[in-house]
Design a protein around this motif. Structure first.
Motif, short mmCIF file in Angstrom:
data_model
loop_
_atom_site.label_atom_id
_atom_site.label_comp_id
_atom_site.label_asym_id
_atom_site.label_seq_id
_atom_site.Cartn_x
_atom_site.Cartn_y
_atom_site.Cartn_z
N GLN A 104 0.85 -1.19 0.00
CA GLN A 104 0.00 0.00 0.00
C GLN A 104 0.88 1.23 0.00
O GLN A 104 2.07 1.17 0.28
N ASP A 105 0.27 2.37 -0.27
CA ASP A 105 1.02 3.62 -0.35
C ASP A 105 0.81 4.51 0.87
O ASP A 105 1.03 5.70 0.80
N GLY A 106 0.37 3.97 1.96
CA GLY A 106 0.17 4.75 3.18
C GLY A 106 -1.26 5.19 3.41
O GLY A 106 -1.62 5.56 4.51
N GLN A 107 -2.08 5.19 2.39
CA GLN A 107 -3.47 5.62 2.52
C GLN A 107 -4.38 4.48 2.94
O GLN A 107 -5.53 4.70 3.29
N GLY A 108 -3.90 3.26 2.88
CA GLY A 108 -4.73 2.12 3.21
C GLY A 108 -5.25 1.43 1.96
O GLY A 108 -4.83 1.73 0.84
N HIS A 109 -6.16 0.49 2.15
CA HIS A 109 -6.69 -0.30 1.05
C HIS A 109 -8.16 0.05 0.81
O HIS A 109 -8.87 0.43 1.73
N LEU A 110 -8.57 -0.12 -0.42
CA LEU A 110 -9.96 -0.04 -0.81
C LEU A 110 -10.33 -1.42 -1.33
O LEU A 110 -9.77 -1.88 -2.33
N VAL A 111 -11.23 -2.10 -0.64
CA VAL A 111 -11.63 -3.45 -1.03
C VAL A 111 -12.99 -3.37 -1.71
O VAL A 111 -13.98 -2.93 -1.12
N LEU A 112 -13.00 -3.77 -2.97
CA LEU A 112 -14.24 -3.83 -3.74
C LEU A 112 -14.77 -5.26 -3.64
O LEU A 112 -14.09 -6.21 -4.05
N ILE A 113 -15.96 -5.42 -3.10
CA ILE A 113 -16.54 -6.74 -2.87
C ILE A 113 -17.66 -6.95 -3.88
O ILE A 113 -18.60 -6.16 -3.94
N SER A 114 -17.55 -8.03 -4.63
CA SER A 114 -18.57 -8.39 -5.61
C SER A 114 -19.20 -9.71 -5.18
O SER A 114 -18.64 -10.77 -5.44
N PRO A 115 -20.37 -9.65 -4.53
CA PRO A 115 -21.01 -10.90 -4.13
C PRO A 115 -21.69 -11.58 -5.31
O PRO A 115 -22.29 -10.94 -6.16
N ASP A 116 -21.59 -12.90 -5.34
CA ASP A 116 -22.25 -13.71 -6.36
C ASP A 116 -23.75 -13.75 -6.04
O ASP A 116 -24.17 -13.50 -4.92
N ASP A 117 -24.56 -14.06 -7.03
CA ASP A 117 -26.00 -14.16 -6.81
C ASP A 117 -26.35 -15.27 -5.83
O ASP A 117 -27.35 -15.19 -5.12
N ALA A 118 -25.53 -16.32 -5.79
CA ALA A 118 -25.81 -17.45 -4.90
C ALA A 118 -25.25 -17.26 -3.50
O ALA A 118 -25.54 -18.05 -2.61
N ALA A 119 -24.45 -16.21 -3.27
CA ALA A 119 -23.86 -15.97 -1.95
C ALA A 119 -24.94 -15.45 -1.00
O ALA A 119 -25.74 -14.59 -1.35
N SER A 120 -24.93 -15.97 0.22
CA SER A 120 -25.93 -15.55 1.21
C SER A 120 -25.50 -14.25 1.88
O SER A 120 -24.32 -13.88 1.87
N SER A 121 -26.46 -13.57 2.44
CA SER A 121 -26.15 -12.32 3.14
C SER A 121 -25.33 -12.59 4.41
O SER A 121 -24.52 -11.76 4.81
N GLN A 122 -25.51 -13.75 5.02
CA GLN A 122 -24.71 -14.10 6.20
C GLN A 122 -23.24 -14.24 5.82
O GLN A 122 -22.36 -13.84 6.57
N ARG A 123 -22.98 -14.78 4.65
CA ARG A 123 -21.60 -14.91 4.19
C ARG A 123 -20.98 -13.54 3.95
O ARG A 123 -19.81 -13.33 4.24
#
Length: 127
Positions: A88-107
């Protein structure tokens, strides 16, 4: 000869049974309610990231039984350590999360809870 009828005498009403019923209702509601504290999950819409350009971007794909970090399959319990180890460059990370249609909300909640351990991390859940 006039007959005098006296009004019927009313006895005192017993409050014992009413108190017992109130106590039982109080006990019932106390035992059936939950006193646990619910956790909060912070979500950010994809268009509201003002400092997204300055952060190191990581892409997480969430499936029903698999999680990938930048295309590599990872274990959900180790994802926080893997994100910390990314450069990283000191600013931290940006995590883009792409949930699948079959992934549950609990996951998704489990993934967000695991990523919450990382300092200077911003998560964005993509539609």
């Amino acid at each position: 000869m006039p007959v005098k009828l006296s009004p019927p005498k009313r006895g005192r009403m017993s409050m014992t049974s009413l108190i017992d019923v109130i106590f039982l209702l109080l006990l019932f509601f106390m035992l059936t309610s939950t006193f646990s504290k619910y956790g909060e999950v912070e979500l950010m819409a994809a268009g509201k990231a003002a400092t997204a350009e300055e952060r190191q971007k990581l892409f997480v794909t969430l499936g029903p039984d698999q999680v990938t970090l930048n295309g590599q399959p990872v274990d959900l319990s180790r994802i926080a350590d893997l994100v910390r180890s990314q450069p990283q460059d000191g600013q931290g990370h940006l995590v883009l999360i792409s949930p699948d249609d079959a992934a549950s909300s609990q996951r998704l909640v489990d993934l967000l809870a695991a990523l919450r351990q990382v300092e200077n991390l911003q998560t964005v859940v993509l539609g």
